[in-house]
Design a protein around this motif. Structure first.
Motif, PDB file in Angstrom:
ATOM      1  N   ILE A 319     -11.748 -25.784 -31.210  1.00 44.69           N
ATOM      2  CA  ILE A 319     -11.713 -26.810 -32.258  1.00 44.69           C
ATOM      3  C   ILE A 319     -12.971 -27.676 -32.192  1.00 44.69           C
ATOM      4  CG2 ILE A 319     -10.504 -28.901 -32.998  1.00 44.69           C
ATOM      5  CD1 ILE A 319      -7.880 -27.489 -32.291  1.00 44.69           C
ATOM      6  N   ALA A 320     -13.419 -27.999 -30.981  1.00 41.88           N
ATOM      7  CA  ALA A 320     -14.648 -28.791 -30.846  1.00 41.88           C
ATOM      8  C   ALA A 320     -15.843 -28.052 -31.440  1.00 41.88           C
ATOM      9  CB  ALA A 320     -14.903 -29.107 -29.376  1.00 41.88           C
ATOM     10  N   MET A 321     -15.878 -26.733 -31.252  1.00 39.12           N
ATOM     11  CA  MET A 321     -16.974 -25.958 -31.839  1.00 39.12           C
ATOM     12  C   MET A 321     -16.931 -26.027 -33.369  1.00 39.12           C
ATOM     13  SD  MET A 321     -17.686 -21.878 -31.930  1.00 39.12           S
ATOM     14  CE  MET A 321     -16.762 -21.811 -33.452  1.00 39.12           C
ATOM     15  N   LEU A 322     -15.706 -25.974 -33.932  1.00 38.57           N
ATOM     16  CA  LEU A 322     -15.578 -26.056 -35.387  1.00 38.57           C
ATOM     17  C   LEU A 322     -16.080 -27.375 -35.945  1.00 38.57           C
ATOM     18  CD1 LEU A 322     -12.001 -24.576 -36.104  1.00 38.57           C
ATOM     19  CD2 LEU A 322     -14.210 -23.455 -36.476  1.00 38.57           C
ATOM     20  N   MET A 323     -15.919 -28.445 -35.148  1.00 40.88           N
ATOM     21  CA  MET A 323     -16.196 -29.787 -35.666  1.00 40.88           C
ATOM     22  C   MET A 323     -17.613 -30.273 -35.394  1.00 40.88           C
ATOM     23  SD  MET A 323     -13.421 -30.410 -37.265  1.00 40.88           S
ATOM     24  CE  MET A 323     -13.782 -32.108 -37.739  1.00 40.88           C
ATOM     25  N   THR A 324     -18.519 -29.388 -35.007  1.00 36.07           N
ATOM     26  CA  THR A 324     -19.920 -29.795 -34.881  1.00 36.07           C
ATOM     27  C   THR A 324     -20.501 -30.015 -36.280  1.00 36.07           C
ATOM     28  OG1 THR A 324     -20.661 -27.496 -34.909  1.00 36.07           O
ATOM     29  CG2 THR A 324     -20.227 -28.494 -32.742  1.00 36.07           C
ATOM     30  N   PRO A 325     -21.517 -30.866 -36.411  1.00 34.70           N
ATOM     31  CA  PRO A 325     -22.129 -31.069 -37.738  1.00 34.70           C
ATOM     32  C   PRO A 325     -22.598 -29.760 -38.366  1.00 34.70           C
ATOM     33  CG  PRO A 325     -22.885 -32.744 -36.204  1.00 34.70           C
ATOM     34  CD  PRO A 325     -22.099 -31.761 -35.393  1.00 34.70           C
ATOM     35  N   GLU A 326     -23.118 -28.856 -37.530  1.00 34.68           N
ATOM     36  CA  GLU A 326     -23.613 -27.581 -38.068  1.00 34.68           C
ATOM     37  C   GLU A 326     -22.470 -26.769 -38.688  1.00 34.68           C
ATOM     38  OE1 GLU A 326     -24.200 -28.741 -35.064  1.00 34.68           O
ATOM     39  OE2 GLU A 326     -26.334 -29.247 -35.179  1.00 34.68           O
ATOM     40  N   LYS A 327     -21.343 -26.699 -37.982  1.00 27.94           N
ATOM     41  CA  LYS A 327     -20.218 -25.906 -38.500  1.00 27.94           C
ATOM     42  C   LYS A 327     -19.585 -26.596 -39.716  1.00 27.94           C
ATOM     43  CE  LYS A 327     -19.685 -21.988 -36.463  1.00 27.94           C
ATOM     44  NZ  LYS A 327     -21.146 -21.822 -36.537  1.00 27.94           N
ATOM     45  N   ILE A 328     -19.509 -27.923 -39.687  1.00 35.34           N
ATOM     46  CA  ILE A 328     -18.951 -28.641 -40.846  1.00 35.34           C
ATOM     47  C   ILE A 328     -19.820 -28.385 -42.084  1.00 35.34           C
ATOM     48  CG2 ILE A 328     -18.562 -30.941 -41.793  1.00 35.34           C
ATOM     49  CD1 ILE A 328     -17.718 -31.811 -38.957  1.00 35.34           C
ATOM     50  N   ALA A 329     -21.139 -28.420 -41.906  1.00 32.73           N
ATOM     51  CA  ALA A 329     -22.040 -28.133 -43.025  1.00 32.73           C
ATOM     52  C   ALA A 329     -21.902 -26.690 -43.478  1.00 32.73           C
ATOM     53  CB  ALA A 329     -23.482 -28.426 -42.612  1.00 32.73           C
ATOM     54  N   GLU A 330     -21.790 -25.788 -42.522  1.00 37.24           N
ATOM     55  CA  GLU A 330     -21.647 -24.367 -42.844  1.00 37.24           C
ATOM     56  C   GLU A 330     -20.359 -24.129 -43.642  1.00 37.24           C
ATOM     57  OE1 GLU A 330     -21.088 -20.349 -40.224  1.00 37.24           O
ATOM     58  OE2 GLU A 330     -22.415 -21.896 -39.398  1.00 37.24           O
ATOM     59  N   ALA A 331     -19.279 -24.779 -43.223  1.00 41.85           N
ATOM     60  CA  ALA A 331     -18.010 -24.633 -43.936  1.00 41.85           C
ATOM     61  C   ALA A 331     -18.118 -25.201 -45.347  1.00 41.85           C
ATOM     62  CB  ALA A 331     -16.898 -25.345 -43.157  1.00 41.85           C
ATOM     63  N   SER A 332     -18.767 -26.344 -45.475  1.00 39.80           N
ATOM     64  CA  SER A 332     -18.941 -26.947 -46.799  1.00 39.80           C
ATOM     65  C   SER A 332     -19.803 -26.067 -47.695  1.00 39.80           C
ATOM     66  CB  SER A 332     -19.575 -28.333 -46.656  1.00 39.80           C
ATOM     67  OG  SER A 332     -19.848 -28.891 -47.926  1.00 39.80           O
ATOM     68  N   ASN A 333     -20.842 -25.487 -47.136  1.00 31.47           N
ATOM     69  CA  ASN A 333     -21.709 -24.611 -47.927  1.00 31.47           C
ATOM     70  C   ASN A 333     -20.963 -23.363 -48.401  1.00 31.47           C
ATOM     71  OD1 ASN A 333     -23.757 -26.425 -47.493  1.00 31.47           O
ATOM     72  ND2 ASN A 333     -24.702 -25.248 -45.825  1.00 31.47           N
ATOM     73  N   ALA A 334     -20.013 -22.902 -47.571  1.00 28.96           N
ATOM     74  CA  ALA A 334     -19.257 -21.704 -47.938  1.00 28.96           C
ATOM     75  C   ALA A 334     -18.202 -22.004 -48.995  1.00 28.96           C
ATOM     76  CB  ALA A 334     -18.598 -21.114 -46.694  1.00 28.96           C
ATOM     77  N   THR A 335     -17.604 -23.197 -48.923  1.00 31.02           N
ATOM     78  CA  THR A 335     -16.462 -23.499 -49.795  1.00 31.02           C
ATOM     79  C   THR A 335     -16.778 -24.513 -50.882  1.00 31.02           C
ATOM     80  OG1 THR A 335     -15.718 -25.341 -48.392  1.00 31.02           O
ATOM     81  CG2 THR A 335     -14.919 -23.118 -47.820  1.00 31.02           C
ATOM     82  N   SER A 336     -17.876 -25.246 -50.739  1.00 32.49           N
ATOM     83  CA  SER A 336     -18.302 -26.357 -51.598  1.00 32.49           C
ATOM     84  C   SER A 336     -17.413 -27.592 -51.431  1.00 32.49           C
ATOM     85  CB  SER A 336     -18.377 -25.966 -53.074  1.00 32.49           C
ATOM     86  OG  SER A 336     -17.090 -25.888 -53.672  1.00 32.49           O
ATOM     87  N   LEU A 337     -16.495 -27.588 -50.454  1.00 33.39           N
ATOM     88  CA  LEU A 337     -15.648 -28.757 -50.206  1.00 33.39           C
ATOM     89  C   LEU A 337     -16.451 -29.854 -49.498  1.00 33.39           C
ATOM     90  CD1 LEU A 337     -12.460 -26.788 -49.183  1.00 33.39           C
ATOM     91  CD2 LEU A 337     -12.678 -28.264 -51.181  1.00 33.39           C
ATOM     92  N   ILE A 338     -15.926 -31.062 -49.516  1.00 32.05           N
ATOM     93  CA  ILE A 338     -16.654 -32.233 -49.028  1.00 32.05           C
ATOM     94  C   ILE A 338     -16.722 -32.238 -47.507  1.00 32.05           C
ATOM     95  CG2 ILE A 338     -16.732 -34.747 -49.026  1.00 32.05           C
ATOM     96  CD1 ILE A 338     -14.967 -34.641 -51.572  1.00 32.05           C
ATOM     97  N   PRO A 339     -17.905 -32.301 -46.908  1.00 31.19           N
ATOM     98  CA  PRO A 339     -17.989 -32.373 -45.447  1.00 31.19           C
ATOM     99  C   PRO A 339     -17.440 -33.704 -44.950  1.00 31.19           C
ATOM    100  CG  PRO A 339     -20.163 -32.661 -46.421  1.00 31.19           C
ATOM    101  CD  PRO A 339     -19.236 -32.290 -47.548  1.00 31.19           C
ATOM    102  N   VAL A 340     -16.892 -33.701 -43.728  1.00 28.97           N
ATOM    103  CA  VAL A 340     -16.235 -34.910 -43.210  1.00 28.97           C
ATOM    104  C   VAL A 340     -17.114 -35.690 -42.243  1.00 28.97           C
ATOM    105  CG1 VAL A 340     -13.916 -33.955 -43.494  1.00 28.97           C
ATOM    106  CG2 VAL A 340     -15.145 -33.593 -41.339  1.00 28.97           C
ATOM    107  N   SER A 341     -18.386 -35.324 -42.152  1.00 32.52           N
ATOM    108  CA  SER A 341     -19.284 -36.022 -41.236  1.00 32.52           C
ATOM    109  C   SER A 341     -20.611 -36.302 -41.930  1.00 32.52           C
ATOM    110  CB  SER A 341     -19.529 -35.160 -39.989  1.00 32.52           C
ATOM    111  OG  SER A 341     -20.618 -35.658 -39.237  1.00 32.52           O
ATOM    112  N   ALA A 342     -21.077 -37.534 -41.805  1.00 33.59           N
ATOM    113  CA  ALA A 342     -22.388 -37.882 -42.372  1.00 33.59           C
ATOM    114  C   ALA A 342     -23.498 -37.077 -41.700  1.00 33.59           C
ATOM    115  CB  ALA A 342     -22.633 -39.378 -42.214  1.00 33.59           C
TER     116      ALA A 342
END
Length: 421
Positions: A319-342
């Motif tokens: 879960i910690a790996m998922l919540m890195t800024p890089e993974k959050i951005a990657e998830a947002s880029n894949a889904t277009s959903l709003i990232p949860v970290s500035a």
């Protein structure tokens, strides 16, 4: 001598053989359950993330199992009752308190640290009694859509984050639009949508006015906050949308796109198709300020660790790996959903500074409020929907909200306070 050397060599080979051909140390498998969404990009993102985690270390291996979305919550609830939850599983945030209250999901702070969630927006966190039990990579945001050409035609300004419409201002706009006769209705609020939509979409009106679905200081009563003057005023404003003819009581969400309404009360998930249709004419605005600033619902699907997991540290590492800024951005880029970290924004394809969709992050960062973090929320949501449909159809507002309070408090008492007593 040569023979001796050969034997000697053979002996050395035989000595080494067990090490050379010993099987690799088996990885311990951690079972993961994920709801099988229709969004293939989301499924692909998590498949890649799991593969990356598995390749990163030799001791543990995540084994993923997809569960059909339609039966997912029932499946994990049944597994919780039977004590067969997997190590890692995703949950819709409103059900997280119920799993925490039942002792089925582990608190994350002991494994991830006190400050782990500090960098995330409100919608990233799943909590119960102020403890963190789940985190999610993305969020969505309620919004008010219109077109600049419509606003210009009637001489109205566009609402902004700094200066949203007040309830009175939006009422005046809707009255003008309705009186013009140019549209079937002035606004589409998706009133025909069943289920969670009513609580997610319209409870923020009450919260913006200063009320709430429950008194969050105790989570044991709704008296005064759900039926007090602020809640009554907001619910009366909501009722006026229908009694004054501004909105249909059975709209499906296509009003603005079909040219039937001037406004659409919806969410960030409709931005893509509306932007494609209207281009630069599309206007994205915050929900109205009912007195205490705009409020929007928060949180989506989140990840947690089951209390029965034999290796919670490893599950939390994933879960910690998922919540890195890089993974959050990657998830947002894949889904277009709003990232949860500035911290993820500079790596975002959609939410960097200057991009139009950035405004949704501002909404989520500034206006989001979690749905009440109580195991009783599913009952609150269904009761709110029933009562607000009655209000929509003309019921006396004060009596309807008093009935809501009575029903919620009986449910709390029947469930021994949901752990808050």
């Amino acid at each position: 001598m040569k023979r001796g050397i050969l034997f000697g060599s053979a002996a050395a080979i035989l000595t080494l053989t067990p090490a050379l051909f010993a099987p690799a140390m088996a990885q311990t498998e951690l079972l993961l359950w994920e709801h099988e969404t229709a969004n293939q990009a989301e499924l692909d993102f998590f498949a890649d993330a799991i593969a990356e985690f598995n390749a990163s270390q030799s001791e543990f291996r995540i084994v993923r199992e997809l569960i059909p979305e339609g039966s997912y919550t029932n499946t994990i609830q049944a597994a919780a009752a039977a004590g067969t939850l997997p190590c890692v599983f995703d949950m819709d945030q409103p059900v997280v308190p119920s799993f925490a209250w039942g002792g089925h999901v582990a608190e994350l702070t002991p494994y991830l640290g006190e400050d782990f969630a500090d960098a995330f927006t409100t919608g990233a966190r799943g909590t119960y009694q102020d403890s963190l039990y789940s985190v999610g990579l993305w969020d969505a945001a309620l919004t008010l859509y219109s077109t600049q050409s419509t606003l210009d035609e009637y001489g109205f300004r566009a609402a902004t984050v700094e200066e949203p419409y007040t309830a009175d201002e939006l009422s005046e706009i809707l009255e003008t639009i309705t009186a013009s006769g140019d549209f079937n209705f002035a606004i589409d609020v998706e009133s025909g949508t069943q289920g969670e939509w009513f609580a997610y979409a319209f409870a923020p009106l009450i919260q913006s006015a200063g009320g709430d679905l429950i008194d969050r200081s105790t989570f044991l009563t709704a008296e005064g906050v759900a039926n007090g003057p602020e809640a009554v005023e907001a619910a009366t404003w909501f009722q006026s949308l229908f009694t004054d003819g501004h909105a249909s009581t059975n709209s499906g969400g296509g009003g603005l796109a079909n040219g039937e309404t001037a406004f659409h009360y919806s969410g960030s998930w409709n931005y893509g198709p509306l932007k494609e249709q209207f281009g630069d004419d599309l206007v994205v605005m915050p929900l109205p300020d009912m007195g205490n600033g705009p409020v929007i619902g928060a949180a989506s699907w989140q990840w947690g660790v089951s209390a029965s997991c034999e290796h919670p540290e490893a599950a939390a590492d994933f879960i910690a790996m998922l919540m890195t800024p890089e993974k959050i951005a990657e998830a947002s880029n894949a889904t277009s959903l709003i990232p949860v970290s500035a911290d993820a924004l500079p790596m975002s394809d959609y939410y960097q500074e200057g991009q139009e969709a950035r405004i949704f992050f501002e909404f989520a960062d500034r206006f989001a409020m979690l749905r009440p973090e109580t195991p009783g929320y599913p009952f609150i949501s269904s009761t709110f929907e029933r009562v607000f449909r009655d209000i929509m159809n003309g019921a006396d507002v004060q009596s309807a909200l008093d009935g809501y309070v009575d029903a919620v408090e009986i449910n709390i008492a029947d469930n021994q306070g949901y752990g808050f007593e």
